[in-house]
Scaffold this motif. Structure first.
Motif, PDB file in Angstrom:
ATOM      1  N   LEU A   1      -9.769   8.674   2.886  1.00  0.00           N
ATOM      2  CA  LEU A   1      -9.965   7.461   2.077  1.00  0.00           C
ATOM      3  C   LEU A   1     -11.144   6.705   2.659  1.00  0.00           C
ATOM      4  O   LEU A   1     -11.092   6.232   3.800  1.00  0.00           O
ATOM      5  CB  LEU A   1      -8.696   6.600   2.094  1.00  0.00           C
ATOM      6  CG  LEU A   1      -8.760   5.284   1.302  1.00  0.00           C
ATOM      7  CD1 LEU A   1      -9.035   5.521  -0.176  1.00  0.00           C
ATOM      8  CD2 LEU A   1      -7.459   4.505   1.475  1.00  0.00           C
TER       9      LEU A   1
ATOM     10  N   ALA B   1      -1.810   5.722 -17.324  1.00  0.00           N
ATOM     11  CA  ALA B   1      -1.721   7.004 -16.618  1.00  0.00           C
ATOM     12  C   ALA B   1      -0.683   6.943 -15.498  1.00  0.00           C
ATOM     13  O   ALA B   1      -0.008   7.933 -15.220  1.00  0.00           O
ATOM     14  CB  ALA B   1      -3.086   7.382 -16.065  1.00  0.00           C
TER      15      ALA B   1
ATOM     16  N   ASP C   1       0.806  -1.220   0.000  1.00  0.00           N
ATOM     17  CA  ASP C   1       0.000   0.000   0.000  1.00  0.00           C
ATOM     18  C   ASP C   1       0.844   1.278   0.000  1.00  0.00           C
ATOM     19  O   ASP C   1       0.339   2.348   0.320  1.00  0.00           O
ATOM     20  CB  ASP C   1      -1.004   0.022   1.157  1.00  0.00           C
ATOM     21  CG  ASP C   1      -0.329   0.168   2.510  1.00  0.00           C
ATOM     22  OD1 ASP C   1       0.914   0.136   2.567  1.00  0.00           O
ATOM     23  OD2 ASP C   1      -1.042   0.321   3.507  1.00  0.00           O
TER      24      ASP C   1
ATOM     25  N   THR D   1       3.505   8.928 -15.158  1.00  0.00           N
ATOM     26  CA  THR D   1       4.028   9.781 -14.080  1.00  0.00           C
ATOM     27  C   THR D   1       5.490   9.488 -13.779  1.00  0.00           C
ATOM     28  O   THR D   1       6.097  10.170 -12.956  1.00  0.00           O
ATOM     29  CB  THR D   1       3.222   9.582 -12.774  1.00  0.00           C
ATOM     30  OG1 THR D   1       3.426   8.243 -12.322  1.00  0.00           O
ATOM     31  CG2 THR D   1       1.746   9.834 -12.998  1.00  0.00           C
TER      32      THR D   1
ATOM     33  N   TYR E   1      -9.897  -3.043   3.270  1.00  0.00           N
ATOM     34  CA  TYR E   1      -8.687  -2.277   3.593  1.00  0.00           C
ATOM     35  C   TYR E   1      -9.053  -0.994   4.327  1.00  0.00           C
ATOM     36  O   TYR E   1      -8.477  -0.656   5.361  1.00  0.00           O
ATOM     37  CB  TYR E   1      -7.906  -1.938   2.319  1.00  0.00           C
ATOM     38  CG  TYR E   1      -6.692  -1.059   2.584  1.00  0.00           C
ATOM     39  CD1 TYR E   1      -5.461  -1.619   2.909  1.00  0.00           C
ATOM     40  CD2 TYR E   1      -6.787   0.331   2.539  1.00  0.00           C
ATOM     41  CE1 TYR E   1      -4.363  -0.819   3.175  1.00  0.00           C
ATOM     42  CE2 TYR E   1      -5.698   1.138   2.802  1.00  0.00           C
ATOM     43  CZ  TYR E   1      -4.484   0.561   3.118  1.00  0.00           C
ATOM     44  OH  TYR E   1      -3.399   1.367   3.385  1.00  0.00           O
ATOM     45  N   VAL E   2     -10.011  -0.270   3.757  1.00  0.00           N
ATOM     46  CA  VAL E   2     -10.435   0.981   4.386  1.00  0.00           C
ATOM     47  C   VAL E   2     -10.985   0.704   5.782  1.00  0.00           C
ATOM     48  O   VAL E   2     -10.662   1.388   6.750  1.00  0.00           O
ATOM     49  CB  VAL E   2     -11.495   1.697   3.520  1.00  0.00           C
ATOM     50  CG1 VAL E   2     -12.031   2.931   4.236  1.00  0.00           C
ATOM     51  CG2 VAL E   2     -10.894   2.087   2.165  1.00  0.00           C
TER      52      VAL E   2
ATOM     53  N   ALA F   1     -12.211  10.375  -8.148  1.00  0.00           N
ATOM     54  CA  ALA F   1     -11.516  10.715  -9.355  1.00  0.00           C
ATOM     55  C   ALA F   1     -11.671   9.683 -10.443  1.00  0.00           C
ATOM     56  O   ALA F   1     -10.708   9.195 -11.006  1.00  0.00           O
ATOM     57  CB  ALA F   1     -10.054  10.885  -9.005  1.00  0.00           C
TER      58      ALA F   1
ATOM     59  N   CYS G   1       2.947   2.425   1.867  1.00  0.00           N
ATOM     60  CA  CYS G   1       3.296   3.024   3.162  1.00  0.00           C
ATOM     61  C   CYS G   1       4.502   2.307   3.749  1.00  0.00           C
ATOM     62  O   CYS G   1       4.522   1.085   3.853  1.00  0.00           O
ATOM     63  CB  CYS G   1       2.109   2.951   4.116  1.00  0.00           C
ATOM     64  SG  CYS G   1       0.767   4.045   3.617  1.00  0.00           S
TER      65      CYS G   1
ATOM     66  N   ASP H   1      -5.984  12.206  -4.526  1.00  0.00           N
ATOM     67  CA  ASP H   1      -5.672  10.778  -4.374  1.00  0.00           C
ATOM     68  C   ASP H   1      -4.358  10.367  -5.021  1.00  0.00           C
ATOM     69  O   ASP H   1      -4.121   9.192  -5.255  1.00  0.00           O
ATOM     70  CB  ASP H   1      -6.827   9.905  -4.871  1.00  0.00           C
ATOM     71  CG  ASP H   1      -6.988   9.967  -6.383  1.00  0.00           C
ATOM     72  OD1 ASP H   1      -6.285  10.780  -7.014  1.00  0.00           O
ATOM     73  OD2 ASP H   1      -7.800   9.212  -6.919  1.00  0.00           O
TER      74      ASP H   1
ATOM     75  N   SER I   1      -0.732   9.189   1.944  1.00  0.00           N
ATOM     76  CA  SER I   1      -0.682   8.008   2.807  1.00  0.00           C
ATOM     77  C   SER I   1      -2.076   7.426   2.974  1.00  0.00           C
ATOM     78  O   SER I   1      -2.938   7.992   3.646  1.00  0.00           O
ATOM     79  CB  SER I   1      -0.117   8.377   4.182  1.00  0.00           C
ATOM     80  OG  SER I   1      -0.397   7.338   5.100  1.00  0.00           O
ATOM     81  N   ASN I   2      -2.298   6.274   2.360  1.00  0.00           N
ATOM     82  CA  ASN I   2      -3.598   5.622   2.506  1.00  0.00           C
ATOM     83  C   ASN I   2      -3.909   5.330   3.965  1.00  0.00           C
ATOM     84  O   ASN I   2      -5.060   5.407   4.386  1.00  0.00           O
ATOM     85  CB  ASN I   2      -3.622   4.306   1.719  1.00  0.00           C
ATOM     86  CG  ASN I   2      -3.854   4.532   0.237  1.00  0.00           C
ATOM     87  OD1 ASN I   2      -4.194   5.642  -0.184  1.00  0.00           O
ATOM     88  ND2 ASN I   2      -3.693   3.487  -0.549  1.00  0.00           N
TER      89      ASN I   2
ATOM     90  N   LEU J   1      -9.512   9.273 -13.671  1.00  0.00           N
ATOM     91  CA  LEU J   1      -8.323  10.011 -13.235  1.00  0.00           C
ATOM     92  C   LEU J   1      -8.562  11.481 -12.947  1.00  0.00           C
ATOM     93  O   LEU J   1      -7.675  12.306 -13.117  1.00  0.00           O
ATOM     94  CB  LEU J   1      -7.216   9.851 -14.262  1.00  0.00           C
ATOM     95  CG  LEU J   1      -6.825   8.382 -14.407  1.00  0.00           C
ATOM     96  CD1 LEU J   1      -6.287   8.120 -15.773  1.00  0.00           C
ATOM     97  CD2 LEU J   1      -5.842   8.017 -13.341  1.00  0.00           C
TER      98      LEU J   1
ATOM     99  N   CYS K   1      -3.266  10.498  -7.862  1.00  0.00           N
ATOM    100  CA  CYS K   1      -3.288  10.033  -9.243  1.00  0.00           C
ATOM    101  C   CYS K   1      -3.326  11.231 -10.183  1.00  0.00           C
ATOM    102  O   CYS K   1      -4.154  12.120 -10.035  1.00  0.00           O
ATOM    103  CB  CYS K   1      -4.497   9.134  -9.477  1.00  0.00           C
ATOM    104  SG  CYS K   1      -4.341   7.558  -8.611  1.00  0.00           S
ATOM    105  N   MET K   2      -2.410  11.218 -11.152  1.00  0.00           N
ATOM    106  CA  MET K   2      -2.271  12.369 -12.037  1.00  0.00           C
ATOM    107  C   MET K   2      -3.063  12.134 -13.321  1.00  0.00           C
ATOM    108  O   MET K   2      -2.869  11.136 -13.997  1.00  0.00           O
ATOM    109  CB  MET K   2      -0.790  12.549 -12.370  1.00  0.00           C
ATOM    110  CG  MET K   2      -0.475  13.846 -13.099  1.00  0.00           C
ATOM    111  SD  MET K   2       1.246  13.831 -13.661  1.00  0.00           S
ATOM    112  CE  MET K   2       2.133  13.953 -12.111  1.00  0.00           C
TER     113      MET K   2
ATOM    114  N   ASN L   1      -4.149   4.198  -6.502  1.00  0.00           N
ATOM    115  CA  ASN L   1      -5.406   3.813  -5.870  1.00  0.00           C
ATOM    116  C   ASN L   1      -6.492   3.541  -6.909  1.00  0.00           C
ATOM    117  O   ASN L   1      -7.328   2.667  -6.723  1.00  0.00           O
ATOM    118  CB  ASN L   1      -5.878   4.914  -4.919  1.00  0.00           C
ATOM    119  CG  ASN L   1      -5.152   4.874  -3.588  1.00  0.00           C
ATOM    120  OD1 ASN L   1      -4.438   3.918  -3.292  1.00  0.00           O
ATOM    121  ND2 ASN L   1      -5.339   5.902  -2.782  1.00  0.00           N
ATOM    122  N   LEU L   2      -6.478   4.325  -7.974  1.00  0.00           N
ATOM    123  CA  LEU L   2      -7.508   4.143  -8.992  1.00  0.00           C
ATOM    124  C   LEU L   2      -7.379   2.778  -9.659  1.00  0.00           C
ATOM    125  O   LEU L   2      -8.367   2.069  -9.853  1.00  0.00           O
ATOM    126  CB  LEU L   2      -7.411   5.249 -10.052  1.00  0.00           C
ATOM    127  CG  LEU L   2      -7.877   6.632  -9.584  1.00  0.00           C
ATOM    128  CD1 LEU L   2      -7.601   7.669 -10.664  1.00  0.00           C
ATOM    129  CD2 LEU L   2      -9.355   6.612  -9.243  1.00  0.00           C
TER     130      LEU L   2
ATOM    131  N   TYR M   1     -15.099   6.011  -1.777  1.00  0.00           N
ATOM    132  CA  TYR M   1     -14.044   6.166  -2.790  1.00  0.00           C
ATOM    133  C   TYR M   1     -13.792   4.837  -3.483  1.00  0.00           C
ATOM    134  O   TYR M   1     -13.733   4.759  -4.715  1.00  0.00           O
ATOM    135  CB  TYR M   1     -12.748   6.670  -2.146  1.00  0.00           C
ATOM    136  CG  TYR M   1     -11.592   6.743  -3.137  1.00  0.00           C
ATOM    137  CD1 TYR M   1     -11.380   7.894  -3.888  1.00  0.00           C
ATOM    138  CD2 TYR M   1     -10.726   5.679  -3.329  1.00  0.00           C
ATOM    139  CE1 TYR M   1     -10.340   7.965  -4.816  1.00  0.00           C
ATOM    140  CE2 TYR M   1      -9.685   5.738  -4.237  1.00  0.00           C
ATOM    141  CZ  TYR M   1      -9.497   6.885  -4.975  1.00  0.00           C
ATOM    142  OH  TYR M   1      -8.471   6.953  -5.887  1.00  0.00           O
TER     143      TYR M   1
END
Lengths: 383, 383
Positions: free
Chosen positions: B370, A307, A213, A311, A374-375, B174, A215, B213, B288-289, B177, B215-216, A289-290, B374
């Motif tokens: 989060l 995407a 994740d 980056t 997870y959340v 998002a 982290c 989030d 940080s998730n 994206l 993500c770009m 995350n997406l 989402y």
């Protein structure tokens, strides 16, 4: 028997009252020699827990005779008083075993920001000392579990020598930052300097490629101890191969025990200009995350993969990328490829293959999907 | 009236059948002059959508006379054929308005990897052209919405001139994206070179600090057009201040419309050695998730903040960090501080303050928590 499978090691685990649920929470692994070579790697996080600050000093001379590990409290961000607790535990272990505290690695896992009960730990050292045995590997592996649903152990057999190992960590389900603790043992004769080389080679292609994740933990520690009790000195290359095997097995066990995860995702980047490029690309996808939420939803969303690749600084032509999911090339030349409907994301194992067309290096990064569980687990952990 | 508030602009929005639900999906904003200065910024993602590849070329001479924007399809990763679609739309807009395609910025948002219906777009250009009016700002703002629950608009009034703006994007939620499209207009006289300076100053402290989030997007575009119709040429500093105000308002509207989010989190890093350090630290926490899930769970988990800070290269002493949540200094000197029980995370607005004690620079980064929603929205979007 994991860490006690190789000759020259004893171990124990016991419940000493750190965990509120009464489960085992203290483990001790002791190298009885005749050699005491060791090597270790630690978290790259600059905000390190007290046990890491201590152990980083302990391992410098290449000699470690014991590793003591507690669950039920990470002793992280607990200030100088927490460091004293770590040091006292090392002193107590050295004292009961007849060597110096400076040969004792200390590991802790659990909630951060809370002090561990020093007296319970000191008393606990005597408890586990009394339980030390050549059959104690399993009990030790169970005493370091936190949110782990199963203990993680490995044995790699070679002709006349072996490697044993245990690990804790719950993959993506990373409460308290997914602390990963690993103890490896071997009865091969491996001088500390070689052990260090082998360990770095092995962690580079196993634990370092597990990015559940994104982290980074404050307590991660991997220590290997070599007793030399087999009397056999394998070629360094052979020992390294065996250590890679042991570390990869443990890493895959960590990945599989991500309780909140529905999928284990292997992201392989092919034809990269360098291994670093391949790693950067794989890691960027593993941290999207997406993309991870899409896998949870069984949606082969290759656009989110592109995407993420976009980056990075890796070498590639943005208009000429290929991406496969479960071996279906859903993206060709940065556009739609084979029918995404052919990708079945029901099974737990998912592969993503990225062709950068920029060289001949490759690397695989492993991650999990982003799920409701997870959340849930990470929002409910300490409250 | 947003983009049509300043003198010299007309706009329109209409439903042309790109969205399956029949909602408005094509917008046109036209600068009627007398001046046609412009400036733009685009996504830093290397895998850019076709409209971005086109518009990056269009804006180079500092002249833009119209922006055409469609929702219902991002025209991203659609290959050369998708680029032809973008170009044809620009040509059609230039043709009906009597100038060249090279003065037309094209923006698209929606699903990626799917071709947009070229003929519908071309026909649609004629539809919106027939609807152009000095009251059309609201209709344009509504036609660019995707998962946005409300349109985002702003007007900043000054003495004799004004700035108007519209934006789309749904914060952390998002899908596709989080494409962020922004059109800003002004009737001030601002030469293109100055407009570029002002826009870069404004986006640096507004949109660039929104990291919902991590993500770009592939389609992000911000374009400002200056008609000069007021005849007033403000000092560059005054214009920049007004543009910062407009961009910050739109950025906060984007943050607030993160439908899946329960919290808006402002992370302020104080006493950094540089603004770059402050940004790096803020961004690491915003990504940080574990921290974001903790905020969702109303858990003031400062340990996860420290662990994120520890992954950066910023200047600080790992043993001497202070962290406040909602102004309660729950972490002092990298250890426990005031009682976390004093932090009430029920309200939607959350502040995190980090004192690096390394200098006098500062920066604020905004993010969301989060949440289950989402994961739900981003796992269900395209399937």
């Amino acid at each position: 028997m994991s860490v006690t499978h190789p000759a020259g090691f004893v171990a124990a685990g016991a419940a000493i009252g750190l965990k509120s649920n009464g489960n085992p929470d203290l483990a001790l692994v002791v190298n009885e020699g005749p050699r005491f070579d060791s090597a270790s790697v630690f978290t790259a996080n600059r905000c390190k827990a007290n046990p890491v600050l201590w152990s980083e000093q302990v391992v410098k001379d290449g000699t470690v005779r014991a590793v003591v590990l507690n669950s039920g409290g990470a002793n992280c961000y607990t200030g100088p008083d927490g460091f004293v607790t770590t040091h006292r535990v090392a002193e107590e272990v050295g004292s009961v075993l007849g060597f110096g505290a400076v040969d004792v690695v200390v590991c802790s896992t659990g909630l951060i920001g809370l002090a561990n009960d020093r007296q319970r730990l000191i008393d606990g050292v005597h408890t586990v000392h009394g339980l030390l045995s050549a059959d104690g590997g399993n009990a030790a592996a169970e005493a370091i579990m936190t949110t782990d649903s199963v203990s993680k152990q490995v044995v790699v057999e070679r002709d006349g020598w072996s490697i044993g190992g245990m690990a804790k960590g719950a993959g993506m389900l990373a409460p308290a930052l997914a602390t990963m603790l690993v103890v490896l043992t071997t009865d091969a004769v491996v001088p500390a300097e070689d052990l260090d080389k082998a360990l770095r080679s092995a962690t580079r292609v196993s634990f370092d490629r597990l990015d559940s994740d994104g982290c980074m933990s404050t307590n991660d520690t991997v220590t290997v101890m070599a007793s030399g009790a087999s009397g056999v000195q394998p070629a360094l290359a052979d020992f390294t191969t065996a250590l890679v095997e042991a570390c990869t097995s443990l890493a895959m066990q960590l990945l599989a025990d991500a309780e909140g995860a529905d999928h284990e995702i292997a992201i392989t980047t092919l034809n990269a200009a360098s291994e670093e490029d391949a790693m950067e690309v794989g890691r960027s996808v593993a941290r999207s995350n997406l993309f991870k939420a899409a896998v949870f939803g069984k949606d082969p969303n290759w656009g989110r993969v592109l995407a993420s690749i976009g980056t990075t600084k890796a070498a590639f032509d943005p208009a000429d990328l290929d991406v496969a999911m479960n071996d279906v090339w859903v993206c060709r030349n940065s556009g739609p490829g084979e029918d995404p409907g052919l990708v079945d994301l029901s099974p737990r194992q998912v592969t993503v293959t990225i062709d950068l067309k920029a060289g001949d290096a490759r690397a695989t990064v492993w991650t999990n999907d982003l799920t409701h569980a997870y959340v849930h687990e990470n929002s409910a952990y300490s409250s």
